[in-house]
Write a protein that holds these residues in place. Sequence first.
Motif, mmCIF file in Angstrom:
data_model
loop_
_atom_site.group_PDB
_atom_site.id
_atom_site.type_symbol
_atom_site.label_atom_id
_atom_site.label_comp_id
_atom_site.label_asym_id
_atom_site.label_seq_id
_atom_site.Cartn_x
_atom_site.Cartn_y
_atom_site.Cartn_z
ATOM 1 N N LEU A 253 0.854 -1.179 0.000
ATOM 2 C CA LEU A 253 0.000 0.000 0.000
ATOM 3 C C LEU A 253 0.896 1.237 0.000
ATOM 4 N N GLY A 254 0.873 1.983 -1.097
ATOM 5 C CA GLY A 254 1.719 3.166 -1.202
ATOM 6 C C GLY A 254 3.195 2.839 -1.308
ATOM 7 N N LEU A 255 3.515 1.597 -1.731
ATOM 8 C CA LEU A 255 4.906 1.172 -1.845
ATOM 9 C C LEU A 255 5.623 1.973 -2.930
ATOM 10 N N GLN A 256 6.791 2.505 -2.589
ATOM 11 C CA GLN A 256 7.540 3.311 -3.557
ATOM 12 C C GLN A 256 9.029 3.229 -3.265
ATOM 13 N N VAL A 257 9.817 2.931 -4.306
ATOM 14 C CA VAL A 257 11.276 2.966 -4.222
ATOM 15 C C VAL A 257 11.768 3.675 -5.481
ATOM 16 N N VAL A 258 12.417 4.814 -5.297
ATOM 17 C CA VAL A 258 12.910 5.593 -6.437
ATOM 18 C C VAL A 258 14.431 5.622 -6.380
ATOM 19 N N VAL A 259 15.070 5.027 -7.398
ATOM 20 C CA VAL A 259 16.529 5.036 -7.512
ATOM 21 C C VAL A 259 16.890 6.113 -8.538
ATOM 22 N N THR A 260 17.642 7.102 -8.103
ATOM 23 C CA THR A 260 17.986 8.232 -8.966
ATOM 24 C C THR A 260 19.494 8.325 -9.151
ATOM 25 N N GLY A 261 19.927 8.358 -10.415
ATOM 26 C CA GLY A 261 21.343 8.479 -10.742
ATOM 27 C C GLY A 261 21.688 9.890 -11.155
ATOM 28 N N PRO A 262 22.880 10.112 -11.683
ATOM 29 C CA PRO A 262 23.316 11.452 -12.070
ATOM 30 C C PRO A 262 22.485 12.054 -13.201
ATOM 31 N N ASP A 263 21.832 11.196 -13.998
ATOM 32 C CA ASP A 263 21.020 11.699 -15.113
ATOM 33 C C ASP A 263 19.520 11.586 -14.865
ATOM 34 N N GLY A 264 19.137 11.200 -13.639
ATOM 35 C CA GLY A 264 17.714 11.072 -13.329
ATOM 36 C C GLY A 264 17.352 9.683 -12.840
ATOM 37 N N PRO A 265 16.046 9.408 -12.701
ATOM 38 C CA PRO A 265 15.592 8.110 -12.187
ATOM 39 C C PRO A 265 16.034 6.945 -13.074
ATOM 40 N N VAL A 266 16.447 5.849 -12.436
ATOM 41 C CA VAL A 266 16.866 4.652 -13.177
ATOM 42 C C VAL A 266 16.110 3.416 -12.688
ATOM 43 N N SER A 267 15.028 3.601 -11.971
ATOM 44 C CA SER A 267 14.224 2.460 -11.524
ATOM 45 C C SER A 267 13.615 1.772 -12.739
ATOM 46 N N ALA A 268 13.556 0.456 -12.703
ATOM 47 C CA ALA A 268 12.977 -0.321 -13.803
ATOM 48 C C ALA A 268 11.768 -1.080 -13.272
#
Length: 198
Positions: free
Chosen positions: A73-88
């Motif tokens: 519920l409301g689960l969120q993981v955002v991986v952000t690199g030098p050029d922006g988000p890289v989550s897949a």
Amino acid sequence: MPRSTSSTAPPGRPRPARRVLATLGAGLALALALGAPAYAHDELTASNPTDGDSLGHPPAQVVLTFEEAPVDLGLQVVVTGPDGPVSAGAPRIEGTTVVQDVQPSAPAGRYTVEWRVTSDDGHPVSGRFGFSAQAAGTGATPGATAAPTSAATPAPAEAPRREPLIPSWAWIIGGVIVIVAAVRLNRRSAAANKQQED
């Protein structure tokens, strides 16, 4: 012999002031009992990569391990690199862990991981940590074994932000109720003592 008009309460009968204090004490104890579990939410116990890790390449996955299994519920993981988000794709729950795939072509540089999960008691917990990669991704498919990292540690960079179980307005309303009850009880006790004196 004339009857005494002293306002002293009969022996063994609590004075009005004592009743008020007893009521306020009971109300405070109840409020503390209700507030005690306010911070017993889920906590991040480990991560892979760990905070401050320096990797040869970006990991194929970011894995977060929690004290208890979170709910979806409301689960969120955002991986952000030098050029922006890289989550897949979307993060997924696997027991007490949350797994977030990372784009295989993620660049070299600094990364941040911002996460938010919901504890099994229904309250959100969030946090943030970072790591770095010396070279760009190898193009491996997300879900493959991540690049070697140091052992996971239980301390995230930023302590999880916990939201109170009982909001401030509920404490205010509870306090008002306790005060009103104490005043009414005091009036009734005073009236009863006056009748006995008469």
